[in-house]
Design an enzyme around this catalytic site. Structure first.
Site, PDB file in Angstrom:
ATOM      1  N   ALA A 268       6.155 -58.313  15.855  1.00  0.00           N
ATOM      2  CA  ALA A 268       5.848 -59.072  14.650  1.00  0.00           C
ATOM      3  C   ALA A 268       4.403 -58.884  14.202  1.00  0.00           C
ATOM      4  O   ALA A 268       4.095 -59.009  13.019  1.00  0.00           O
ATOM      5  CB  ALA A 268       6.125 -60.556  14.895  1.00  0.00           C
ATOM      6  N   HIS A 290      13.728 -61.865  22.647  1.00  0.00           N
ATOM      7  CA  HIS A 290      12.720 -62.286  21.677  1.00  0.00           C
ATOM      8  C   HIS A 290      12.385 -61.045  20.848  1.00  0.00           C
ATOM      9  O   HIS A 290      11.516 -60.242  21.219  1.00  0.00           O
ATOM     10  CB  HIS A 290      11.470 -62.815  22.382  1.00  0.00           C
ATOM     11  N   THR A 291      13.080 -60.865  19.730  1.00  0.00           N
ATOM     12  CA  THR A 291      12.932 -59.633  18.970  1.00  0.00           C
ATOM     13  C   THR A 291      11.549 -59.484  18.348  1.00  0.00           C
ATOM     14  O   THR A 291      11.120 -58.361  18.072  1.00  0.00           O
ATOM     15  CB  THR A 291      14.000 -59.550  17.865  1.00  0.00           C
ATOM     16  N   CYS A 292      10.851 -60.586  18.107  1.00  0.00           N
ATOM     17  CA  CYS A 292       9.500 -60.483  17.549  1.00  0.00           C
ATOM     18  C   CYS A 292       8.529 -59.853  18.547  1.00  0.00           C
ATOM     19  O   CYS A 292       7.487 -59.313  18.154  1.00  0.00           O
ATOM     20  CB  CYS A 292       8.983 -61.860  17.140  1.00  0.00           C
ATOM     21  N   PHE A 293       8.866 -59.953  19.839  1.00  0.00           N
ATOM     22  CA  PHE A 293       7.978 -59.442  20.886  1.00  0.00           C
ATOM     23  C   PHE A 293       8.604 -58.316  21.693  1.00  0.00           C
ATOM     24  O   PHE A 293       8.031 -57.879  22.702  1.00  0.00           O
ATOM     25  CB  PHE A 293       7.584 -60.596  21.824  1.00  0.00           C
TER      26      PHE A 293
END
Length: 324
Positions: A268, A290-293
């Site tokens: 992100a 946790h796709t943002c990380f």
């Protein structure tokens, strides 16, 4: 299936059309299925799904897919009930057909002129297309809906259909897409690339390199010798290309790898490596992404089999997200 040409010393590009299914088995006494078809080039990572058709045993899709087929590749077309696929592994299966490599080679070596359609196809010079959920008929020639396609007129039908499908049928949508795309990326910046180079830049690499994945993975609260880490990579190595892509999409939000490899994965707030995080949680829980990380949280499972089953369930039978 039509042959669109071949790369030099590489796979052949084929266009596969999934038309319909008929007389599917009614496995639920009270409800009709919501069928969709899944097209997989076995072992290559290429996977496509049709739209879902509601409440029918005779779905019509008429959807087209460009596939790159190697000499030894086979194609599996399976039909599933969308109402049941999330319940457990293998649920919702309605049937499948597999095209083996020798069959594909025979098909791509023959053309329209070599196959008599008499008694095989029941078409007219009227086709259907899906416009925002509405099925709209289009006559390829005047009074086309009353003119049957015969052995003598099949070439005319193919010519008119291809001309409409690729030129006039999508002209408005293509011009809108082109206008929006050029507002983001001016057209003169794209002239240096051919279509394959542009595909790599926009979509990334199609094949997943496990060695590159391992060497560009960050470990949190675990080490390379931790059972969780060793079992995770053992599971990844046992997966086929499709499941590896599903796992990557589960953790990062994308099923493809950047052109520069795993070292260039973006989070992100900029570049962020793929991360395996061992957490202190109940081992009945599924892994959490946790796709943002680009991070996957894995409980301390007691065995490889349990990790494999939980990981497979997470990537194939879960959907949705939450905000922390």
């Amino acid at each position: 299936m039509s042959n669109q040409g071949a790369r030099r010393n590489g796979p052949v590009k084929l266009r596969l059309t999934v038309l319909c299914a008929k007389n599917l088995a009614k496995k639920d006494f009270f409800r009709l299925p919501d069928p969709f078809a899944k097209v997989v080039v076995d072992g290559s990572g290429q996977c496509h799904s049709t739209d879902t058709v509601r409440n029918t045993l005779d779905p019509k899709w008429n959807q087209h897919y460009d596939l790159y087929i190697g000499k030894a590749d086979s194609i599996t077309i399976s039909v599933w009930n969308h109402k049941k696929i999330h319940k457990k592994q293998g649920a919702g299966f309605l049937g499948c057909v597999r095209l083996l490599s020798n069959t594909i080679n025979r098909l791509k070596d023959t053309g329209c002129k070599d196959n008599d359609i008499t008694g095989v196809l029941d078409h007219t010079f009227c086709v259907e297309h899906n416009a925002y959920g509405e099925i709209i008929p289009h006559e390829l020639k005047p009074n086309g809906k009353t003119i049957p396609v015969t052995e003598d007129t099949k070439k005319e039908y193919v010519r008119l259909y291809v001309n409409w499908r690729f030129l006039h049928g999508i002209e408005a949508q293509f011009l809108a897409l082109q206008k929006g795309f050029n507002e983001v990326i001016p057209q003169h910046l794209l002239k240096a690339f051919d279509e394959k180079e542009l595909e790599l830049i926009v979509c990334g690499l199609g094949k997943i390199d496990i060695a590159d994945w391992k060497s560009n993975t960050r470990l949190k609260h675990c080490t390379p010798d931790s059972n969780i880490v060793k079992w995770f990579w053992k599971a990844v190595e046992s997966f086929d290309e499709e499941r590896r892509a599903r796992l990557l999409q589960f953790v990062t939000g994308s099923s493809r790898v950047p052109l520069q490899g795993f070292k260039a994965l973006q989070g992100a707030a900029g570049p962020r490596l793929f991360t395996i995080h061992q957490i202190d949680a109940n081992t009945n829980n599924l892994p959490k992404a946790h796709t943002c990380f680009n991070r996957i949280d894995i409980p301390p499972y007691e065995s490889y089999d349990k990790l494999y089953d939980k990981l497979l369930t997470a990537i194939e039978e879960t959907c949705g997200f939450a905000v922390e």
